[in-house]
Write an enzyme that holds these catalytic residues in place. Structure first.
Site, PDB file in Angstrom:
ATOM      1  N   ARG A  91      52.845  -0.453  98.197  1.00  0.00           N
ATOM      2  CA  ARG A  91      53.360   0.500  99.438  1.00  0.00           C
ATOM      3  C   ARG A  91      53.790   1.410  98.750  1.00  0.00           C
ATOM      4  O   ARG A  91      54.880   1.234  98.116  1.00  0.00           O
ATOM      5  CB  ARG A  91      54.957  -0.872 100.048  1.00  0.00           C
ATOM      6  CG  ARG A  91      54.317  -1.982 100.671  1.00  0.00           C
ATOM      7  CD  ARG A  91      53.166  -1.401 101.902  1.00  0.00           C
ATOM      8  NE  ARG A  91      54.010  -0.799 102.819  1.00  0.00           N
ATOM      9  CZ  ARG A  91      52.941  -0.402 103.849  1.00  0.00           C
ATOM     10  NH1 ARG A  91      52.057  -0.932 104.621  1.00  0.00           N
ATOM     11  NH2 ARG A  91      53.748   0.837 105.368  1.00  0.00           N
ATOM     12  N   LEU A  93      57.382   3.698  98.897  1.00  0.00           N
ATOM     13  CA  LEU A  93      58.543   3.646  99.610  1.00  0.00           C
ATOM     14  C   LEU A  93      59.508   4.712  99.946  1.00  0.00           C
ATOM     15  O   LEU A  93      59.589   5.839  99.454  1.00  0.00           O
ATOM     16  CB  LEU A  93      59.131   3.273  98.552  1.00  0.00           C
ATOM     17  CG  LEU A  93      58.790   1.502  98.146  1.00  0.00           C
ATOM     18  CD1 LEU A  93      58.977   1.496  96.424  1.00  0.00           C
ATOM     19  CD2 LEU A  93      59.160   0.495  98.562  1.00  0.00           C
ATOM     20  N   ASN A 107      58.202  -0.675  87.634  1.00  0.00           N
ATOM     21  CA  ASN A 107      56.596  -0.167  88.463  1.00  0.00           C
ATOM     22  C   ASN A 107      56.318  -0.604  87.062  1.00  0.00           C
ATOM     23  O   ASN A 107      56.433  -0.021  86.143  1.00  0.00           O
ATOM     24  CB  ASN A 107      57.139   0.478  89.142  1.00  0.00           C
ATOM     25  CG  ASN A 107      55.567   0.865  89.841  1.00  0.00           C
ATOM     26  OD1 ASN A 107      55.271  -0.499  90.060  1.00  0.00           O
ATOM     27  ND2 ASN A 107      55.430   1.772  89.638  1.00  0.00           N
ATOM     28  N   HIS A 109      51.819   0.722  86.251  1.00  0.00           N
ATOM     29  CA  HIS A 109      50.925   1.462  87.064  1.00  0.00           C
ATOM     30  C   HIS A 109      49.834   1.613  86.339  1.00  0.00           C
ATOM     31  O   HIS A 109      49.920   1.536  85.260  1.00  0.00           O
ATOM     32  CB  HIS A 109      51.907   3.132  87.060  1.00  0.00           C
ATOM     33  CG  HIS A 109      50.607   3.797  88.204  1.00  0.00           C
ATOM     34  ND1 HIS A 109      50.368   3.001  89.546  1.00  0.00           N
ATOM     35  CD2 HIS A 109      49.417   4.734  87.642  1.00  0.00           C
ATOM     36  CE1 HIS A 109      48.994   4.462  89.736  1.00  0.00           C
ATOM     37  NE2 HIS A 109      49.088   5.019  88.735  1.00  0.00           N
ATOM     38  N   SER A 136      51.327   2.545  82.541  1.00  0.00           N
ATOM     39  CA  SER A 136      52.913   2.414  82.467  1.00  0.00           C
ATOM     40  C   SER A 136      53.757   2.230  83.285  1.00  0.00           C
ATOM     41  O   SER A 136      53.406   1.277  84.206  1.00  0.00           O
ATOM     42  CB  SER A 136      53.004   4.353  82.575  1.00  0.00           C
ATOM     43  OG  SER A 136      51.695   4.863  82.089  1.00  0.00           O
ATOM     44  N   LEU A 144      56.350   9.164  94.005  1.00  0.00           N
ATOM     45  CA  LEU A 144      55.504   8.382  93.994  1.00  0.00           C
ATOM     46  C   LEU A 144      54.799   8.498  92.621  1.00  0.00           C
ATOM     47  O   LEU A 144      54.089   9.500  92.121  1.00  0.00           O
ATOM     48  CB  LEU A 144      54.282   9.095  95.031  1.00  0.00           C
ATOM     49  CG  LEU A 144      53.387   7.541  94.491  1.00  0.00           C
ATOM     50  CD1 LEU A 144      53.486   6.140  95.440  1.00  0.00           C
ATOM     51  CD2 LEU A 144      51.700   7.536  95.748  1.00  0.00           C
ATOM     52  N   ASP A 145      54.399   7.182  91.846  1.00  0.00           N
ATOM     53  CA  ASP A 145      53.536   6.869  90.519  1.00  0.00           C
ATOM     54  C   ASP A 145      54.679   8.426  89.963  1.00  0.00           C
ATOM     55  O   ASP A 145      53.704   8.106  88.554  1.00  0.00           O
ATOM     56  CB  ASP A 145      52.714   7.246  90.726  1.00  0.00           C
ATOM     57  CG  ASP A 145      52.136   5.544  91.947  1.00  0.00           C
ATOM     58  OD1 ASP A 145      52.953   4.799  91.970  1.00  0.00           O
ATOM     59  OD2 ASP A 145      50.976   5.658  91.542  1.00  0.00           O
TER      60      ASP A 145
HETATM   61  C1  GAR Z   1      47.586  -4.224  88.331  1.00  0.00           C
HETATM   62  O1  GAR Z   1      47.139  -3.123  88.182  1.00  0.00           O
HETATM   63  C2  GAR Z   1      49.230  -3.087  88.542  1.00  0.00           C
HETATM   64  O2  GAR Z   1      48.933  -1.999  87.464  1.00  0.00           O
HETATM   65  C3  GAR Z   1      48.875  -2.202  90.118  1.00  0.00           C
HETATM   66  O3  GAR Z   1      48.305  -2.891  90.788  1.00  0.00           O
HETATM   67  C4  GAR Z   1      48.083  -4.519  89.699  1.00  0.00           C
HETATM   68  C5  GAR Z   1      47.932  -5.538  90.425  1.00  0.00           C
HETATM   69  O4  GAR Z   1      48.001  -6.731  89.734  1.00  0.00           O
HETATM   70  N1  GAR Z   1      49.426  -1.756  90.888  1.00  0.00           N
HETATM   71  C6  GAR Z   1      49.383  -0.481  91.272  1.00  0.00           C
HETATM   72  O5  GAR Z   1      48.120  -0.020  91.265  1.00  0.00           O
HETATM   73  C7  GAR Z   1      51.101   0.257  92.096  1.00  0.00           C
HETATM   74  N2  GAR Z   1      50.278   1.481  91.861  1.00  0.00           N
HETATM   75  P1  GAR Z   1      48.562  -7.867  90.368  1.00  0.00           P
HETATM   76  O6  GAR Z   1      49.097  -8.557  91.824  1.00  0.00           O
HETATM   77  O7  GAR Z   1      47.795  -9.014  89.046  1.00  0.00           O
HETATM   78  O8  GAR Z   1      49.891  -8.370  89.202  1.00  0.00           O
END
Ligand code: GAR
Length: 217
Positions: A91, A93, A107, A109, A136, A144-145
């Site tokens: 989401r 934020l 977070n 990423h 990261s 964002l990110d």
């Molecule tokens: C992970 O690869 C995480 O880095 C990414 O979603 C996946 C979640 O996997 N997050 C993003 O893209 C956030 N911008 P998980 O639910 O198995 O932890």
């Protein structure tokens, strides 16, 4: 004992890695709750099976981001967290929410930030033709990110890679660097200075992970 609240949207494998490391490495911390924005988030079952409190704040029940974020913050704050970790929490934020958790929200990423913010990061990496990709862990800011980087992992991009093979290679490193970064936080070893992170005492805040035999060329 520091309290953690972990936010997920789906599978929750990073949440699982944090929960397991917290228990097996005896961190001075406790995962107080796992909160999802989707009732069908698969990771909720794992959290419940470990006796962790779970909650759902379904974003579809709210008319806008402000009201969803307000309800989410209210639910999070019931658990009085020292740290909020976003683990695949998909989401965007609001600034108000982010400011409320300034300096205490991390977070993960799936890219070497500041390259490839947003979605489909593995496809972005393939399209750009980069030879190194990665993940990261960063403090969350309202951009964002973006935000002060705590740890990064790098993996090679190899011939024949698809977004799926690359995602799997990167995810395996997320499971190492994210628990490590959270541990540094709960041990009180992270300091923020001018948008940069210092770790005391220092240790490598990076991981280079080569691809394993049989995987790609
Ligand atoms: C992970 O690869 C995480 O880095 C990414 O979603 C996946 C979640 O996997 N997050 C993003 O893209 C956030 N911008 P998980 O639910 O198995 O932890």
């Amino acid at each position: 004992m520091k309290k953690l609240v972990i936010l997920i949207s789906g599978r929750g494998s990073n949440m699982e890695a944090i929960v397991r490391a917290c228990a097996s490495e005896g961190w001075p911390a406790q995962v107080a709750a796992v909160i999802a924005n989707r009732p069908d988030a698969a990771g909720l079952a794992f959290a419940a099976s470990r006796g962790i409190a779970t909650a759902v704040v379904d974003h579809r029940q709210f008319p806008d981001r402000d009201s969803f974020d307000a309800a989410l913050a209210e639910q999070i704050d019931i658990f009085g967290p020292d740290l909020v970790t976003l683990a695949g929490f998909m989401r965007v934020l609001t600034a108000r929410f982010v400011d409320h958790y300034a300096g205490r929200m991390l977070n993960v990423h799936p890219s070497l930030l500041p390259s490839f913010p947003g979605l489909k990061t593995h496809q972005q990496a393939l399209d750009a033709g980069v030879r190194l990709h990665g993940a990261s862990v960063h403090f969350v800011t309202s951009q964002l990110d973006h935000g002060p980087i705590v740890a990064q992992s790098a993996v090679p991009v190899v011939a024949g890679d698809t977004a799926a093979t690359l995602a799997a290679r990167v995810l395996a490193t997320e499971h190492i660097i994210y628990p490590r970064a959270v541990r540094w936080f709960v041990e009180g070893r992270l300091a923020l200075e001018d948008s940069r992170v210092t770790l005391t005492p220092p240790e490598p805040q990076w991981l280079f992970a080569g691809h394993t035999a049989g995987e790609g060329a």
